[in-house]
Enzyme design. Sequence first.
Site, PDB file in Angstrom:
ATOM      1  N   SER A 154       0.866  -1.184   0.000  1.00  0.00           N
ATOM      2  CA  SER A 154       0.000   0.000   0.000  1.00  0.00           C
ATOM      3  C   SER A 154       0.898   1.227   0.000  1.00  0.00           C
ATOM      4  O   SER A 154       2.033   1.161   0.485  1.00  0.00           O
ATOM      5  CB  SER A 154      -0.844   0.009   1.281  1.00  0.00           C
ATOM      6  OG  SER A 154      -1.496   1.252   1.437  1.00  0.00           O
ATOM      7  N   TYR A 167      -1.529  -0.513  10.400  1.00  0.00           N
ATOM      8  CA  TYR A 167      -1.697  -0.955   9.005  1.00  0.00           C
ATOM      9  C   TYR A 167      -0.475  -0.514   8.182  1.00  0.00           C
ATOM     10  O   TYR A 167       0.104  -1.302   7.436  1.00  0.00           O
ATOM     11  CB  TYR A 167      -2.988  -0.353   8.439  1.00  0.00           C
ATOM     12  CG  TYR A 167      -3.220  -0.626   6.967  1.00  0.00           C
ATOM     13  CD1 TYR A 167      -3.694  -1.855   6.532  1.00  0.00           C
ATOM     14  CD2 TYR A 167      -2.970   0.368   6.012  1.00  0.00           C
ATOM     15  CE1 TYR A 167      -3.908  -2.093   5.182  1.00  0.00           C
ATOM     16  CE2 TYR A 167      -3.178   0.140   4.664  1.00  0.00           C
ATOM     17  CZ  TYR A 167      -3.653  -1.098   4.252  1.00  0.00           C
ATOM     18  OH  TYR A 167      -3.856  -1.333   2.916  1.00  0.00           O
TER      19      TYR A 167
HETATM   20  P1  NAD Z   1     -11.275  -5.914   0.591  1.00  0.00           P
HETATM   21  O1  NAD Z   1     -11.638  -5.874   2.029  1.00  0.00           O
HETATM   22  O2  NAD Z   1     -12.353  -5.814  -0.418  1.00  0.00           O
HETATM   23  O3  NAD Z   1     -10.410  -7.197   0.257  1.00  0.00           O
HETATM   24  C1  NAD Z   1      -9.564  -7.841   1.188  1.00  0.00           C
HETATM   25  C2  NAD Z   1      -9.686  -9.311   0.914  1.00  0.00           C
HETATM   26  O4  NAD Z   1      -8.825 -10.035   1.800  1.00  0.00           O
HETATM   27  C3  NAD Z   1     -11.103  -9.823   1.148  1.00  0.00           C
HETATM   28  O5  NAD Z   1     -11.441 -10.689   0.101  1.00  0.00           O
HETATM   29  C4  NAD Z   1     -10.984 -10.541   2.456  1.00  0.00           C
HETATM   30  O6  NAD Z   1     -11.929 -11.554   2.604  1.00  0.00           O
HETATM   31  C5  NAD Z   1      -9.579 -11.102   2.323  1.00  0.00           C
HETATM   32  N1  NAD Z   1      -9.037 -11.539   3.609  1.00  0.00           N
HETATM   33  C6  NAD Z   1      -8.961 -10.837   4.759  1.00  0.00           C
HETATM   34  N2  NAD Z   1      -8.454 -11.619   5.722  1.00  0.00           N
HETATM   35  C7  NAD Z   1      -8.208 -12.831   5.156  1.00  0.00           C
HETATM   36  C8  NAD Z   1      -7.701 -14.061   5.648  1.00  0.00           C
HETATM   37  N3  NAD Z   1      -7.352 -14.220   6.925  1.00  0.00           N
HETATM   38  N4  NAD Z   1      -7.579 -15.092   4.786  1.00  0.00           N
HETATM   39  C9  NAD Z   1      -7.934 -14.966   3.501  1.00  0.00           C
HETATM   40  N5  NAD Z   1      -8.445 -13.843   2.984  1.00  0.00           N
HETATM   41  C10 NAD Z   1      -8.579 -12.791   3.808  1.00  0.00           C
HETATM   42  O7  NAD Z   1     -10.226  -4.744   0.378  1.00  0.00           O
HETATM   43  P2  NAD Z   1      -9.303  -4.404  -0.875  1.00  0.00           P
HETATM   44  O8  NAD Z   1      -9.261  -2.947  -0.941  1.00  0.00           O
HETATM   45  O9  NAD Z   1      -9.681  -5.187  -2.058  1.00  0.00           O
HETATM   46  O10 NAD Z   1      -7.885  -4.894  -0.335  1.00  0.00           O
HETATM   47  C11 NAD Z   1      -7.060  -5.803  -1.040  1.00  0.00           C
HETATM   48  C12 NAD Z   1      -5.614  -5.531  -0.666  1.00  0.00           C
HETATM   49  O11 NAD Z   1      -5.254  -4.245  -1.157  1.00  0.00           O
HETATM   50  C13 NAD Z   1      -5.351  -5.510   0.844  1.00  0.00           C
HETATM   51  O12 NAD Z   1      -4.100  -6.103   1.107  1.00  0.00           O
HETATM   52  C14 NAD Z   1      -5.307  -4.027   1.144  1.00  0.00           C
HETATM   53  O13 NAD Z   1      -4.550  -3.744   2.294  1.00  0.00           O
HETATM   54  C15 NAD Z   1      -4.653  -3.509  -0.126  1.00  0.00           C
HETATM   55  N6  NAD Z   1      -4.859  -2.087  -0.392  1.00  0.00           N
HETATM   56  C16 NAD Z   1      -6.110  -1.578  -0.577  1.00  0.00           C
HETATM   57  C17 NAD Z   1      -6.247  -0.218  -0.835  1.00  0.00           C
HETATM   58  C18 NAD Z   1      -7.590   0.426  -1.044  1.00  0.00           C
HETATM   59  O14 NAD Z   1      -7.667   1.665  -1.017  1.00  0.00           O
HETATM   60  N7  NAD Z   1      -8.648  -0.322  -1.290  1.00  0.00           N
HETATM   61  C19 NAD Z   1      -5.126   0.596  -0.915  1.00  0.00           C
HETATM   62  C20 NAD Z   1      -3.866   0.029  -0.719  1.00  0.00           C
HETATM   63  C21 NAD Z   1      -3.747  -1.313  -0.471  1.00  0.00           C
END
Ligand code: NAD
Length: 260
Positions: A154, A167
């Site tokens: 991130s 985080y």
């Molecule tokens: P999201 O909550 O939609 O997706 C996260 C996914 O991880 C979900 O499918 C959830 O079920 C899964 N997950 C969580 N804990 C888990 C576990 N113990 N075992 C298996 N799966 C698990 O959010 P997102 O935005 O799609 O996030 C995806 C990735 O991108 C994450 O690592 C997040 O930190 C990163 N990210 C997101 C953003 C943003 O703005 N959306 C920005 C930077 C980084």
Amino acid sequence: MSYTIDLSGRVAFITGASSGLGAQFARTLARAGAAVVLTARRVEKLKGLRAQIEGEGGDAHVIALDVTDVDSIKSAVAHAETEVGSIDILVNNAGVSTTQRVQDVSEEDFDYIFDTNAKGAFFVAQEVGKRMLARAQGSAPGTYTGGRIINVASMAGLRALPQIGVYAMSKAAVVQMTKALALEWGRFGINVNALCPGYIDTEINHHHWSTEQGQKLMNMLPRRRVGKPEDLDALVVLLSSAQSHFVNGAVIAADDGFAI
Ligand code: NAD
């Protein structure tokens, strides 16, 4: 003239594919020709995504995985390799976040974030990486087609932001993990890179954008906009491909300029 990337014949294993970025990465890699292994805890959601991908003519498989449980990681990776084939591409995407001031973080909050984002991501990469290494070492010289690991960090791993301190710490760990793996595995044809998205509207933060604080944050962004999951499509395809063989240990921000 056109430039194309074809992932036909490659197997991609995506963690946290049940929503948000993970689901989009899976759809995109399937459209590029890869067979995709959809993993997460919410199997019903994964089945819905599988139907969608199959409806577009793609090849998708569903496997339950909790990245906080090392036995679950081992069995999901073994299951994927038996059912679909050797994993060529790992998108190490599962992640969680909480919002609070650092003085309010409990041990439970800390473990929740680190167990998933740092420890979970490490053991998924290790399990898949071990198999990639075995393939690389068992192949005749010059014949291993290469492994690709994309760690979803991130921009919070590059720049500290208020209320998501732990985080940010966990994602900084993912950035350094990427370099450590790239350093040891690069010479075996396994490229490990980190993708650092900026704010993208997904399940993890969707509730936030309509709040006063969310609006304030959006106004601080360089172009006052939040991204869409598809804004990362081109990068994920490139980093998954053979064409990215010269990119290893890179930390790539895709954040509309926020981390500058
Ligand atoms: P999201 O909550 O939609 O997706 C996260 C996914 O991880 C979900 O499918 C959830 O079920 C899964 N997950 C969580 N804990 C888990 C576990 N113990 N075992 C298996 N799966 C698990 O959010 P997102 O935005 O799609 O996030 C995806 C990735 O991108 C994450 O690592 C997040 O930190 C990163 N990210 C997101 C953003 C943003 O703005 N959306 C920005 C930077 C980084």
